[in-house]
Design an enzyme around this catalytic site. Structure first.
Site, PDB file in Angstrom:
ATOM      1  N   HIS A 171      39.899  49.862  48.598  1.00 30.65           N
ATOM      2  CA  HIS A 171      41.032  49.352  49.099  1.00 30.65           C
ATOM      3  C   HIS A 171      41.871  50.165  49.724  1.00 30.65           C
ATOM      4  O   HIS A 171      41.835  51.607  49.389  1.00 30.65           O
ATOM      5  CB  HIS A 171      41.687  48.316  47.898  1.00 30.65           C
ATOM      6  N   HIS A 214      33.642  51.952  45.321  1.00 35.13           N
ATOM      7  CA  HIS A 214      33.101  52.005  43.864  1.00 35.13           C
ATOM      8  C   HIS A 214      32.737  50.630  43.441  1.00 35.13           C
ATOM      9  O   HIS A 214      32.852  49.440  44.266  1.00 35.13           O
ATOM     10  CB  HIS A 214      34.406  52.427  42.985  1.00 35.13           C
TER      11      HIS A 214
END
Ligand SMILES: *[C@@H]1O[C@H](CO)[C@@H](O)[C@H](O)[C@H]1NC(C)=O
Ligand SMILES: *[C@@H]1O[C@H](CO)[C@@H](O)[C@H](O)[C@H]1NC(C)=O
Ligand SMILES: *[C@@H]1O[C@H](CO)[C@@H](O)[C@H](O)[C@H]1NC(C)=O
Length: 463
Positions: A171, A214
């Site tokens: 993000h 991740h």
């Protein structure tokens, strides 16, 4: 034309709603066509009703002068009322008493509250749950949509069942996380091809810089954690997902990119997985210790910090403060936080932060925070386990335990170290004459001021 539409509507409505329609032949009272129900007409006499005829009790402290402002416990009080000292009045109207009992400082604010302070609390119990696939978990969030002043940070509460994933993603905001329950495997790859994998338990912290991809997987027993982002408008619905990268690039392009046949992509998911069930993580973490030529992320850049094993930074009679900031966890260069425990009756002393807003989350107990926001504005908010709070920089605040159990909360700053200005220390280190000329205090009072920060004060109310 308008009249015709209206008539058609009435007919349609009455023919549909047969259940409520008057039986055939009954006269239905209609508004007098002379308009006698409009405006003043001596025929329409007023009906006086004694709206004060309500049965209620006042809580302990409710008749004290409003500026004393002690916490009012409405839990065993019949029909709580918006009264403080000589201020306020009874409430005869519609209400949901549960809100009043949860928020006594909204129903009957201390007399020191004044003007307007932007909303500073959000119970996550009022957030919409985003439910994961296959019973794998859920998430819910707080951002500027529910606390408009919370422009610098946003929070997400997430649950992953055993083996469940928060899918591979990244993000635009940086992510700082605190594990609340259970255990989780976190893994990531950075822009230099360096890899990272670690397992965390309740009380531990991780951090992923903006853009670093991740994934998270619940270990045996599952996990619940809190994510804090350095952007108040962050939304869980706006993350970049591995599933979508593959679903939204042409298969011809994927095949060229990976030098693989089109059939390699026959069974990829058509879109977002977000939270979904997976194969249990191998118990031996080394099975997922993958390295390329760049090797592992060096330990000084670690994305995790085993905060649960760190000692308290301050211990006082009233509670404890455990600080984590870039001096111990360098990768999270703009996140500083404290895990604070306040014993019953104690208060996190009145203070402010010089350079950052504060995002907080209540892990346990019941507390209230009073915010002073300059220009005479001040407001008190009540918090319970599961609530988020937000205090803009420079505004003074205290956190008072108003319950019978410990309050535990986490306060998060956007700062390169954890710091505050204590009002007590400030006036204690200012020449007494200046303080006395300003506040008209007695010699005994200023002599009792302390020169050190108290952090948490085990205060008994002194009359
Ligand atoms: C999860 O963590 C919270 C906060 O520390 C705690 O109050 C709660 O009891 C924990 N839940 C379980 C099931 O251990
Ligand atoms: C992974 O392997 C490296 C050596 O290649 C080792 O230093 C490290 O401790 C291993 N485990 C984890 C979880 O990184
Ligand atoms: C300070 O307090 C004293 C005692 O109540 C009062 O007599 C005096 O007027 C006050 N002074 C000011 C400047 O308000």
């Amino acid at each position: 034309m308008a009249l015709r539409i209206f008539t058609v509507f009435i007919l349609a409505f009455s023919s549909l709603d047969r259940g409520l329609a008057a039986p055939a032949g009954t006269k239905v009272a209609r508004q007098d066509s002379s308009g006698s129900l409009l405006g003043y007409n001596p025929a329409n006499g007023v009906i006086n009703q004694d709206t004060d005829k309500i049965d209620y009790e006042l809580a302990a402290g409710q008749t004290d002068a409003a500026t004393v402002g002690a916490y009012l416990d409405f839990n065993n009080v019949k029909n709580p009322q918006p009264i403080r000292g000589t201020k306020g009045g009874t409430d005869p109207g519609p209400r949901t008493e549960e809100y009043d009992k949860l928020n006594p400082d909204k129903l009957a604010p201390p007399g020191t509250d004044h003007g307007s302070v932007s909303n500073a609390e959000w119970p996550l119990g009022l957030s919409h749950m985003k439910l994961g696939l296959g019973g794998a978990g859920w998430s819910r969030q707080q951002n500027v949509d529910n606390i408009p002043a919370a422009t610098e940070m946003a929070g997400v509460d997430m649950r992953l069942e055993p083996g469940a994933y928060r899918e591979l993603h990244w993000h635009k905001a940086a992510e700082w996380a605190f594990v609340m329950n259970g255990s989780v495997r976190v893994q990531a790859v950075d822009e230099n091809g360096r890899t990272f994998v670690d397992d965390l338990s309740a009380g531990d912290v991780w951090f992923f810089p903006a853009g670093i991809p991740h994934s998270l997987q619940g270990l045996e027993g599952g996990v619940e954690f809190l994510l804090i982002f350095d952007d108040g408008s962050f939304s869980e619905d706006n993350t970049f997902l591995a599933s979508e990268v593959f679903a939204h690039n042409p298969k011809e392009v994927l095949s060229k990119n990976f030098a693989l046949p089109l059939s390699a992509w026959d069974n990829i998911p058509p879109g977002e997985l977000f939270i979904f069930p997976g194969t249990a993580a191998p118990k031996d973490i080394e099975a997922q210790n993958i390295t390329g030529s760049a090797g592992l992320l060096p330990v000084e850049d670690s994305y995790t910090y085993h905060f649960s094993k760190a000692p308290n930074t301050h211990e006082t009679e009233g509670g404890t403060v455990k600080v984590i900031d870039p001096t111990t966890f360098p990768i999270a260069s703009s996140f500083s936080a404290a895990l604070v425990t306040i014993h019953p009756g104690a208060i996190r002393e009145i203070h402010w932060h010089t350079s950052s807003d504060e995002w907080n989350f209540f892990l346990a107990g019941n507390a209230r925070i009073g915010i002073y926001a300059a220009q005479g504005n001040a407001r008190t908010f009540d918090y319970h386990a599961g609530d988020c709070g937000y205090i803009p920089k420079s505004m003074t605040h205290y956190v008072e335990n108003i319950g019978t159990d410990d309050v535990t909360f986490i306060e998060v700053l956007q700062a390169d170290h954890f710091s505050d200005i204590s009002v007590g220390q400030w006036v204690g280190l200012t020449p007494a004459q200046i303080v006395q000329d300003t506040l008209n205090l007695s010699d005994e009072t200023v002599a009792a001021f302390k020169k050190e920060k108290q952090y948490i004060v085990q205060g008994a109310v002194v009359n």
